[in-house]
Design an enzyme around this catalytic site. Structure first.
Site, PDB file in Angstrom:
ATOM      1  CG  HIS A   1      -1.922  -0.997   1.386  1.00 33.51           C
ATOM      2  ND1 HIS A   1      -2.124  -1.719   2.546  1.00 33.51           N
ATOM      3  CD2 HIS A   1      -2.850  -1.441   0.512  1.00 33.51           C
ATOM      4  CE1 HIS A   1      -3.126  -2.560   2.374  1.00 33.51           C
ATOM      5  NE2 HIS A   1      -3.586  -2.427   1.149  1.00 33.51           N
TER       6      HIS A   1
ATOM      7  CE  LYS B   1     -13.589  -6.395   3.705  1.00 35.65           C
ATOM      8  NZ  LYS B   1     -12.484  -5.779   2.975  1.00 35.65           N
TER       9      LYS B   1
ATOM     10  NE  ARG C   1      -2.661  -7.854  -4.123  1.00 34.75           N
ATOM     11  CZ  ARG C   1      -3.436  -8.245  -3.146  1.00 34.75           C
ATOM     12  NH1 ARG C   1      -2.950  -8.409  -1.939  1.00 34.75           N
ATOM     13  NH2 ARG C   1      -4.718  -8.491  -3.361  1.00 34.75           N
TER      14      ARG C   1
ATOM     15  CB  SER D   1      -4.479  -6.422   4.644  1.00 43.89           C
ATOM     16  OG  SER D   1      -4.024  -5.175   4.196  1.00 43.89           O
TER      17      SER D   1
END
Ligand code: PNS
Length: 163
Positions: free
Chosen positions: A17, A41, A90, A129
């Protein structure tokens, strides 16, 4: 003015990030990094903690501000009068998800919010993450994954002793 938003969960902020933030901050006059306040979440860090981590990690970047938002990104972007969203890619596995979000945002905003993708630097291509949280939950080494000051904060969440 050439302004952009980098939205995300940042739970926690990774070096991947941070790499996107640094590169995007050189491309735009201002970059607003904004944490999604998603109550649904189950996050490791509160939104306030994530904002604080991001502020500390970006304190040297003069044109970067950190904020949070809830609801739709297009509404938040409209409120801020920003028309570009930045996202990192990515690998091909990210593409389908990111394409869908980007196209939805463009459609819903009548073309007023477009997305610019930055390909993640190769050394961070493996990072996420979720994997940082999983590694830390088993007391694994996350020192290559997150900024130095974040390492201890993540371990504390799992009640592990810093390695
Ligand atoms: O870091 P993440 O979790 O991959 O970030 C996803 C994020 C925050 C960019 C995305 O979920 C988002 O923008 N959510 C806000 C709600 C929204 O606008 N949804 C419409 C797009 S499908």
């Amino acid at each position: 003015m050439n302004a952009a938003i980098y939205p995300g969960s940042f739970d926690p902020l990774t070096l991947g990030h941070l790499d996107v933030i640094k590169r995007a901050s050189q491309m735009f006059d201002t970059l607003t990094v904004s944490v999604l306040d998603n109550k649904a979440k189950n996050a490791l860090f509160s939104v306030e903690e994530r904002v604080s981590i991001l502020r500390r990690a970006t304190e040297d970047l003069q044109n970067v501000t950190v904020d949070s938002f809830n609801g739709l990104l297009i509404d938040y972007a409209k409120q801020k009068d920003i028309h570009i969203s930045v996202r990192g890619l990515r690998a091909i596995t990210d593409f389908e998800y990111e394409l869908q979000i980007a196209q939805t945002n463009r459609k819903l905003s009548n073309g007023k919010l477009d997305t610019v993708f930055l390909t993640t630097s190769l050394e961070y291509a493996y990072l996420s993450s979720s994997s940082v949280k999983e590694i830390a939950s088993f007391n694994g080494d996350i020192s290559q994954c997150v900024p130095d000051f974040v390492v201890e904060l993540v371990y504390k969440k799992f009640n592990n002793i810093e390695r």
